[in-house]
Design an enzyme around this catalytic site. Sequence first.
Site: not given
Length: 199
Positions: A10, A37, A130
């Site tokens: 991310s 992401h 996540d």
Amino acid sequence: MFEALVVGVSAGGLRALTEILPKLPKGYPLAIIIVQHRHRDSDNFLTEHLNELSSVCVKEAEPREAILPAHVYIAPAGYHLLVERDKTLSLSIDPPVNFSIPSIDVLFQSAATCYKNRLVGLILTGANSDGSQGLKFVKDYGGFAIVQAPNTAEVDVMPRAAIDLVDVDKVVPLEELAAFLTQARFKQNSTVIREKLDE
């Protein structure tokens, strides 16, 4: 023998992926499937930039595409990326998971179900949790779990969350990850794998 490497990343991902992918050899034996992401409206700069720098083929994942060694598949913005049981890719517009679409957990869980003990999971820099549950799936299905050393992450929340939840096999500094992934002998026997990767 391991067949695929799934990667979750991310915040700080451009730097992390630029540090790893260009250093992998052209004939790299694993397929690499990545969730980075991104905002729903992101363009293809990340994919095109990494492909220009790398010897392996870096491309945006397409539905029903066969997963091949020495190829890097990046989840398109606005879609979950999944691995089907026949080792092809699929895309989903289901709701966000862990506030994320694409979601790392979704990719890792589907890949673990498909590849089982032939899968390597890698969690890199990021600002949320996540990927932690997904990496646990990788371990539960017999795969190998790697996390970027948090002190080398641009944002350490994601790697720390993975380490807190999962009994990871290896924590590796960013600058050593490409060499680690290239030099490790990916063999079926888990004891051999762990001995080699712990050197």
